[in-house]
Design a protein around this motif. Structure first.
Motif, PDB file in Angstrom:
ATOM      1  N   THR A  29       0.840  -1.036   0.173  1.00  0.00           N
ATOM      2  CA  THR A  29       0.134  -0.009   0.162  1.00  0.00           C
ATOM      3  C   THR A  29       0.732   1.196   0.142  1.00  0.00           C
ATOM      4  O   THR A  29       1.718   1.579   0.806  1.00  0.00           O
ATOM      5  CB  THR A  29      -0.987  -0.001   1.399  1.00  0.00           C
ATOM      6  OG1 THR A  29      -1.587  -1.300   1.278  1.00  0.00           O
ATOM      7  CG2 THR A  29      -1.907   1.263   1.202  1.00  0.00           C
ATOM      8  N   LEU A  30       0.489   2.031  -0.855  1.00  0.00           N
ATOM      9  CA  LEU A  30       1.095   3.470  -0.755  1.00  0.00           C
ATOM     10  C   LEU A  30       0.697   4.364   0.230  1.00  0.00           C
ATOM     11  O   LEU A  30      -0.776   4.406   0.404  1.00  0.00           O
ATOM     12  CB  LEU A  30       0.956   4.222  -2.256  1.00  0.00           C
ATOM     13  CG  LEU A  30       1.811   3.567  -3.512  1.00  0.00           C
ATOM     14  CD1 LEU A  30       1.487   4.375  -4.787  1.00  0.00           C
ATOM     15  CD2 LEU A  30       3.206   3.924  -2.905  1.00  0.00           C
ATOM     16  N   VAL A  31       1.377   4.982   0.935  1.00  0.00           N
ATOM     17  CA  VAL A  31       0.901   6.090   1.861  1.00  0.00           C
ATOM     18  C   VAL A  31       1.614   7.416   2.064  1.00  0.00           C
ATOM     19  O   VAL A  31       2.773   7.384   1.361  1.00  0.00           O
ATOM     20  CB  VAL A  31       0.768   5.443   3.501  1.00  0.00           C
ATOM     21  CG1 VAL A  31       0.155   4.087   3.575  1.00  0.00           C
ATOM     22  CG2 VAL A  31       2.221   5.129   3.953  1.00  0.00           C
ATOM     23  N   GLY A  69       5.054  -8.421   5.203  1.00  0.00           N
ATOM     24  CA  GLY A  69       5.001  -8.496   3.633  1.00  0.00           C
ATOM     25  C   GLY A  69       6.128  -7.772   2.798  1.00  0.00           C
ATOM     26  O   GLY A  69       7.201  -8.480   3.207  1.00  0.00           O
ATOM     27  N   GLU A  70       6.027  -7.231   2.009  1.00  0.00           N
ATOM     28  CA  GLU A  70       7.170  -6.672   1.123  1.00  0.00           C
ATOM     29  C   GLU A  70       7.751  -5.467   2.013  1.00  0.00           C
ATOM     30  O   GLU A  70       8.803  -5.037   1.328  1.00  0.00           O
ATOM     31  CB  GLU A  70       6.421  -6.067  -0.125  1.00  0.00           C
ATOM     32  CG  GLU A  70       5.835  -7.004  -0.952  1.00  0.00           C
ATOM     33  CD  GLU A  70       5.315  -6.362  -2.438  1.00  0.00           C
ATOM     34  OE1 GLU A  70       5.722  -5.213  -2.721  1.00  0.00           O
ATOM     35  OE2 GLU A  70       4.550  -7.107  -3.068  1.00  0.00           O
ATOM     36  N   GLY A  71       7.659  -5.158   3.088  1.00  0.00           N
ATOM     37  CA  GLY A  71       8.386  -4.275   3.815  1.00  0.00           C
ATOM     38  C   GLY A  71       8.053  -2.882   3.466  1.00  0.00           C
ATOM     39  O   GLY A  71       7.263  -2.438   2.957  1.00  0.00           O
ATOM     40  N   PRO A  72       8.981  -1.922   3.881  1.00  0.00           N
ATOM     41  CA  PRO A  72       8.897  -0.679   3.917  1.00  0.00           C
ATOM     42  C   PRO A  72       9.612  -0.100   2.572  1.00  0.00           C
ATOM     43  O   PRO A  72      10.686  -0.618   2.385  1.00  0.00           O
ATOM     44  CB  PRO A  72       9.289   0.183   5.106  1.00  0.00           C
ATOM     45  CG  PRO A  72      10.488  -0.804   5.553  1.00  0.00           C
ATOM     46  CD  PRO A  72       9.969  -2.109   4.963  1.00  0.00           C
ATOM     47  N   THR A  73       8.905   0.692   1.855  1.00  0.00           N
ATOM     48  CA  THR A  73       9.776   1.535   1.027  1.00  0.00           C
ATOM     49  C   THR A  73       9.539   3.108   0.875  1.00  0.00           C
ATOM     50  O   THR A  73       8.455   3.322   1.147  1.00  0.00           O
ATOM     51  CB  THR A  73       9.202   1.048  -0.393  1.00  0.00           C
ATOM     52  OG1 THR A  73       9.338  -0.319  -0.723  1.00  0.00           O
ATOM     53  CG2 THR A  73       9.966   2.090  -1.536  1.00  0.00           C
TER      54      THR A  73
END
Lengths: 237, 270
Positions: free
Chosen positions: A158-160, A173-177
Motif C-alpha cells: 500500500t502507498l501512504v 509483507g514486502e516491507g517498507p519503501t
C-alpha cells in the motif's frame, strides 16, 4: 481490505504540520517546519562574498546547504559533527532548491542555508527542505517558485503519504519503501530518492500522490510567510 | 546583505562613555542586571530532558541524553558526565561550518568544568552494576541565536535540562535502554547548583550578561562558576588584564548575580 496505519491516518493524509517564519533573529531569513514529531529549523545568510575565494563563480551566485541533526533529536545520541549521511543529504537538499533560486545577479557570492533537525520522527530531509525553502523566501532571495517536500511510503503493497519512524520500521509483507520527493509550486520534481522495492506502475502512482500532498505543504508554507508579513505590517501601525 | 561582523570603534567609545557617565547600558539595564530569562521545556521529546533558553535575544537549546557503558578503570563505581557545546553556523553570520574553532572549544570546556567541579551530580548514584555498568550523562548545548553571553546561557540551559531529565528504563534481561519508557527518577543532583556568571570589563566598568555588541567591546572576561557563595571554577579569558581591585570586585558582582540567576531558573522552571 483497507490498510490500517498505526496512528490511524488515512493513506493520503499528512501528519499535522506547522510552519513559522523568523525563528532566528540573527539570520537574513529563517523558518521552522514541523511535521508530526519531526521538527526542522533553517537559517539563511547571504548573499555574501564566497569564501574560499577559489570557489567564487564570476557568472553567478551560488547556493550552499548544510543539513545537521542535533545530538538529542533521536533516541540513540548522535555524536556531534559531520557524517556521511548528513553530507549527502546536504547535497541533495541543495539540488532540490537550486532550480528555483535565481542568483545570476550575485556573481562571486554565496547564499548559505543551515538546516538543523531538533526532533526526528522520519521525514527529516523533507522537513528540512520545506523549512529551507521558506527561509530563502523570507531572506528575500530571488526565487522563481517555492519547493515543497514530502515522503511517500510503500508499506507492504500500500502507498501512504508521510511516513513516521514507526512506519519506516514496518516489516510485514514486502516491507517498507521510502520515497522522499520534492516538487516546485509549478509542478516540477527537483528531488527524488528511494529506499526499498517497488514496481514501475506503483512508483508512477506515488508521484501523483506526492504532487497532491506537496500542494498541502505549499499552502502551509505560503500561509506562514503571509502571516509573517501581516504580523510585521501590523507592528508598524 | 553583508552583515557587519564586529562592532565599530565609534560605537565602542559611546558604550564606554555612557556606562561611565550614566552607569547604564544602551538597552537601559544597570551594569549588573541580567536580561529577561525564559525557559521552554521539552524542545525534543527524544531527549531525557531538554530546554530552550532565551536570554534576551540570545537563544540556546540544551538536551540531556543518557547511555549505559563500562566505567573508567579509575572510577569503577561512578557514572560519567560529558558536556559538549556547538556554535551552530545557523546562529550567527560569524560562525562557519567545519571543525570547532577555539571560541567554541573554550565555550564547551568552561561550561563542562563549571558543572563537573561544583559537585552538582552525585556520580556514585549513576552506577548500575559496580565495575560493569554505569550511566553516562551527555549534556549537549547548541547556539540558536547569538546575541551575547552564550557562556552563561549554556550553563543555565544545562542546569535546567538536567533538573527536568528523567532516567530511561533499563531492560536488564535484554541489556537494552528503553528510551521511550522514562522512569520517574530524575538525575541524582545535589543542592550545589553550578551557576556561571561572566563578568566583562568595558573601560572602567564591570558588567554582566553582555549583548553581542557589548561582548565585542569587552576588553576581558572572567567566568565564575559558583554555588551559594562557594566558587568552584574560573576562567579568565583573552590576553588583556584585570586590575587586582577589579577582579576582587568581579567576585562580589558574580556572587550577587548568581543568586539572582539561581532564582530566575527556579521561577522559569515552575
Amino acid at each position: 481490505m483497507a490498510f490500517k496505519r498505526p496512528d490511524g491516518r488515512k493513506i493520503t493524509e499528512m501528519r499535522p504540520a506547522e510552519a513559522k517564519v523568523g525563528v532566528v533573529p540573527n539570520a537574513d531569513g529563517s523558518a521552522m517546519f514541523k511535521s508530526g514529531k519531526t521538527i526542522a529549523i533553517a537559517a539563511v545568510y547571504g548573499p555574501k562574498k564566497m569564501h574560499p575565494q577559489h570557489q567564487q563563480n564570476p557568472r553567478t551566485g551560488q547556493l550552499r546547504c548544510e543539513y545537521n541533526m542535533i545530538s538529542f533529536s533521536v533516541d540513540d545520541r548522535i555524536r556531534p559533527g559531520r557524517n556521511r549521511r548528513a553530507m549527502e543529504i546536504s547535497e541533495v537538499t541543495k539540488w532540490a532548491l537550486e532550480p528555483v533560486v535565481d542568483l545570476k545577479d550575485y556573481p562571486n557570492q554565496v547564499v548559505d542555508v543551515h538546516i538543523n533537525i531538533i526532533q526526528a520522527d522520519a521525514g527529516t530531509r523533507c522537513a528540512g527542505i520545506n523549512a529551507a525553502a521558506m527561509a530563502l523566501a523570507h531572506a528575500g532571495i530571488p526565487m522563481k517558485n517555492m519547493v515543497s517536500s514530502i515522503s511517500i511510503g510503500k508499506l507492504d503493497k500500500t502507498l501512504v503519504v508521510d511516513l513516521t519512524k514507526e512506519e519506516e520500521d514496518f516489516e510485514e509483507g514486502e516491507g517498507p519503501t521510502d520515497i522522499p520527493v520534492s516538487i516546485t509550486s509549478d509542478g516540477k520534481i527537483t528531488h527524488m530518492q528511494l529506499d526499498g522495492m517497488i514496481e514501475v506502475k506503483q512508483l508512477q502512482e506515488s508521484i501523483d500522490m506526492a504532487k497532491e500532498a506537496c500542494k498541502e505543504v505549499y499552502k502551509i508554507q505560503k500561509d506562514a510567510l503571509k502571516k509573517f508579513i501581516e504580523d510585521k505590517s501590523e507592528g508598524l501601525n | 546583505m553583508d552583515k557587519i561582523r564586529t562592532t565599530p570603534s565609534t560605537t565602542a567609545d559611546r558604550i564606554k562613555q555612557y556606562m561611565k557617565k550614566e552607569g547604564k547600558r544602551f538597552d537601559g539595564r544597570g551594569l549588573e542586571e541580567f536580561r529577561e530569562l525564559t525557559i521552554e521545556k521539552d524542545v525534543s521529546i527524544k531527549a531525557e530532558g531538554s530546554v530552550r533558553v532565551n536570554l534576551g535575544k540570545t537563544e540556546v537549546i540544551v538536551g540531556v541524553k543518557m547511555a549505559l557503558s563500562e566505567p573508567y578503570a579509575d572510577s569503577p563505581n561512578k557514572g560519567n558526565l560529558m558536556v559538549t557545546a556547538e556554535l551552530l553556523p545557523l546562529s550567527s553570520p560569524r560562525y562557519e561550518s567545519g571543525p570547532p574553532r577555539i571560541d567554541a572549544i573554550e565555550w564547551a570546556r568552561v561550561t563542562d568544568r563549571g558543572i563537573r567541579e561544583s559537585g552538582f551530580v552525585d556520580f556514585d548514584k549513576l552506577c548500575v552494576v559496580p565495575g560493569k555498568k554505569v550511566w553516562t550523562v551527555f549534556v549537549d548545548i547548541y547556539s540558536i541565536n547569538d546575541d551575547g553571553n552564550l557562556m552563561d546561557a549554556a550553563t543555565i540551559g544545562a542546569i535546567a535540562a538536567m533538573k527536568i531529565a528523567k532516567i530511561p528504563k533499563y531492560d536488564e534481561e535484554n541489556d537494552k535502554v528503553l528510551y521511550d519508557q522514562p522512569t520517574k527518577n530524575g538525575l541524582p543532583l545535589t543542592s550545589h547548583v553550578p551557576v556561571a556568571i561572566s563578568v566583562h570589563k568595558i573601560g572602567k566598568s564591570l558588567i554582566v550578561d553582555p549583548t553581542r555588541e557589548e561582548e565585542d567591546v569587552s576588553e576581558t572576561r572572567l567566568t565564575i562558576g559558583s554555588s551559594k557563595g562557594t566558587i568552584s571554577s574560573l576562567q579568565k579569558s583573552n590576553s588583556r588584564a584585570f586590575e587586582i581591585d577589579e577582579i576582587k570586585n568581579a567576585f562580589e558582582i558574580a556572587a550577587k548575580a548568581s543568586e539572582v540567576v539561581d532564582k530566575m531558573i527556579e521561577k522559569a522552571l515552575k
